[in-house]
Design a protein around this motif. Structure first.
Motif, PDB file in Angstrom:
ATOM      1  N   ILE A 134      -1.200   5.820 -15.398  1.00  0.00           N
ATOM      2  CA  ILE A 134      -1.753   5.887 -14.049  1.00  0.00           C
ATOM      3  C   ILE A 134      -1.987   7.361 -13.752  1.00  0.00           C
ATOM      4  O   ILE A 134      -1.071   8.183 -13.866  1.00  0.00           O
ATOM      5  N   ASN A 135      -3.214   7.694 -13.428  1.00  0.00           N
ATOM      6  CA  ASN A 135      -3.580   9.077 -13.153  1.00  0.00           C
ATOM      7  C   ASN A 135      -3.269   9.457 -11.710  1.00  0.00           C
ATOM      8  O   ASN A 135      -3.147   8.602 -10.838  1.00  0.00           O
ATOM      9  N   LEU A 183       7.271  -2.002 -12.841  1.00  0.00           N
ATOM     10  CA  LEU A 183       7.032  -2.772 -14.053  1.00  0.00           C
ATOM     11  C   LEU A 183       7.798  -4.080 -13.935  1.00  0.00           C
ATOM     12  O   LEU A 183       9.012  -4.073 -13.714  1.00  0.00           O
ATOM     13  N   GLN A 184       7.074  -5.218 -14.037  1.00  0.00           N
ATOM     14  CA  GLN A 184       7.704  -6.523 -13.902  1.00  0.00           C
ATOM     15  C   GLN A 184       7.206  -7.458 -14.985  1.00  0.00           C
ATOM     16  O   GLN A 184       6.106  -7.281 -15.515  1.00  0.00           O
ATOM     17  N   GLU A 185       7.998  -8.454 -15.295  1.00  0.00           N
ATOM     18  CA  GLU A 185       7.599  -9.497 -16.221  1.00  0.00           C
ATOM     19  C   GLU A 185       6.906 -10.582 -15.412  1.00  0.00           C
ATOM     20  O   GLU A 185       7.393 -10.984 -14.360  1.00  0.00           O
ATOM     21  N   THR A 186       5.765 -11.052 -15.889  1.00  0.00           N
ATOM     22  CA  THR A 186       4.993 -12.060 -15.168  1.00  0.00           C
ATOM     23  C   THR A 186       4.382 -13.040 -16.161  1.00  0.00           C
ATOM     24  O   THR A 186       4.292 -12.748 -17.354  1.00  0.00           O
ATOM     25  N   ALA A 187       3.965 -14.200 -15.685  1.00  0.00           N
ATOM     26  CA  ALA A 187       3.335 -15.201 -16.547  1.00  0.00           C
ATOM     27  C   ALA A 187       1.996 -14.663 -17.059  1.00  0.00           C
ATOM     28  O   ALA A 187       1.292 -13.934 -16.351  1.00  0.00           O
ATOM     29  N   ARG A 188       1.669 -15.018 -18.295  1.00  0.00           N
ATOM     30  CA  ARG A 188       0.360 -14.634 -18.824  1.00  0.00           C
ATOM     31  C   ARG A 188      -0.716 -15.372 -18.040  1.00  0.00           C
ATOM     32  O   ARG A 188      -0.510 -16.489 -17.565  1.00  0.00           O
ATOM     33  N   VAL A 193       0.859  -1.185   0.000  1.00  0.00           N
ATOM     34  CA  VAL A 193       0.000   0.000   0.000  1.00  0.00           C
ATOM     35  C   VAL A 193       0.889   1.228   0.000  1.00  0.00           C
ATOM     36  O   VAL A 193       1.917   1.258   0.671  1.00  0.00           O
ATOM     37  N   GLY A 194       0.512   2.236  -0.761  1.00  0.00           N
ATOM     38  CA  GLY A 194       1.298   3.460  -0.800  1.00  0.00           C
ATOM     39  C   GLY A 194       1.120   4.196  -2.105  1.00  0.00           C
ATOM     40  O   GLY A 194       0.209   3.917  -2.866  1.00  0.00           O
ATOM     41  N   GLY A 195       2.021   5.084  -2.369  1.00  0.00           N
ATOM     42  CA  GLY A 195       1.975   5.895  -3.571  1.00  0.00           C
ATOM     43  C   GLY A 195       2.654   5.204  -4.738  1.00  0.00           C
ATOM     44  O   GLY A 195       2.865   3.991  -4.735  1.00  0.00           O
ATOM     45  N   PRO A 196       3.043   5.989  -5.716  1.00  0.00           N
ATOM     46  CA  PRO A 196       3.644   5.413  -6.916  1.00  0.00           C
ATOM     47  C   PRO A 196       4.956   4.671  -6.653  1.00  0.00           C
ATOM     48  O   PRO A 196       5.362   3.843  -7.449  1.00  0.00           O
ATOM     49  N   LEU A 231      -3.667   8.761  -5.550  1.00  0.00           N
ATOM     50  CA  LEU A 231      -4.297   9.285  -4.325  1.00  0.00           C
ATOM     51  C   LEU A 231      -5.249   8.259  -3.718  1.00  0.00           C
ATOM     52  O   LEU A 231      -5.329   8.122  -2.498  1.00  0.00           O
ATOM     53  N   GLN A 232      -5.995   7.527  -4.562  1.00  0.00           N
ATOM     54  CA  GLN A 232      -6.894   6.497  -4.050  1.00  0.00           C
ATOM     55  C   GLN A 232      -6.094   5.395  -3.363  1.00  0.00           C
ATOM     56  O   GLN A 232      -6.506   4.875  -2.330  1.00  0.00           O
ATOM     57  N   ARG A 233      -4.938   5.024  -3.907  1.00  0.00           N
ATOM     58  CA  ARG A 233      -4.099   4.002  -3.263  1.00  0.00           C
ATOM     59  C   ARG A 233      -3.651   4.452  -1.888  1.00  0.00           C
ATOM     60  O   ARG A 233      -3.472   3.649  -0.987  1.00  0.00           O
ATOM     61  N   LYS A 234      -3.446   5.758  -1.710  1.00  0.00           N
ATOM     62  CA  LYS A 234      -3.040   6.289  -0.407  1.00  0.00           C
ATOM     63  C   LYS A 234      -4.228   6.470   0.533  1.00  0.00           C
ATOM     64  O   LYS A 234      -4.053   6.793   1.693  1.00  0.00           O
ATOM     65  N   GLY A 235      -5.458   6.290   0.014  1.00  0.00           N
ATOM     66  CA  GLY A 235      -6.651   6.491   0.814  1.00  0.00           C
ATOM     67  C   GLY A 235      -7.043   7.946   0.937  1.00  0.00           C
ATOM     68  O   GLY A 235      -7.876   8.300   1.768  1.00  0.00           O
ATOM     69  N   ALA A 236      -6.476   8.812   0.089  1.00  0.00           N
ATOM     70  CA  ALA A 236      -6.723  10.250   0.186  1.00  0.00           C
ATOM     71  C   ALA A 236      -7.767  10.752  -0.810  1.00  0.00           C
ATOM     72  O   ALA A 236      -8.048  11.939  -0.845  1.00  0.00           O
ATOM     73  N   TYR A 237      -8.325   9.871  -1.617  1.00  0.00           N
ATOM     74  CA  TYR A 237      -9.272  10.303  -2.649  1.00  0.00           C
ATOM     75  C   TYR A 237     -10.271   9.173  -2.864  1.00  0.00           C
ATOM     76  O   TYR A 237      -9.935   8.154  -3.461  1.00  0.00           O
TER      77      TYR A 237
END
Length: 85
Positions: A62-63, A40-45, A32-35, A68-74
């Motif tokens: 990413i807007n 960016l990671q490689e992952t299995a399809r 949890v947190g900001g940007p 802000l929503q990830r931080k719980g501020a919006y």
């Protein structure tokens, strides 16, 4: 025929998931947190379940509201789900 991708009849009931071989790039949230928690990671399809499709994305963003929503501020708009980023 149209709608037949080598899986038999387009109306066939596919009981097991279809797994697509290979890898893809994905934005992964390490917590949890900001940007700073996004990378960016490689992952299995993914495996596709019944009535699911895989869409190739050429570009995305990413807007500020998303971070802000990830931080719980919006809060998301009424009736909208929380962001999945």
């Amino acid at each position: 025929s149209r709608g037949d991708w080598g899986l038999g009849s387009p109306k066939a009931n596919i009981a097991s998931p279809i797994c697509i071989l290979g890898v893809m790039n994905a934005i992964i949230a390490s917590g949890v947190g900001g940007p700073e928690v996004l990378s960016l990671q490689e992952t299995a399809r993914p495996c596709l379940g019944e009535r699911e499709v895989l869409i190739e994305v050429k570009a995305t963003a990413i807007n500020r509201a998303d971070t802000l929503q990830r931080k719980g501020a919006y809060p998301p708009p009424p009736g909208a789900s929380r962001p999945r980023i």
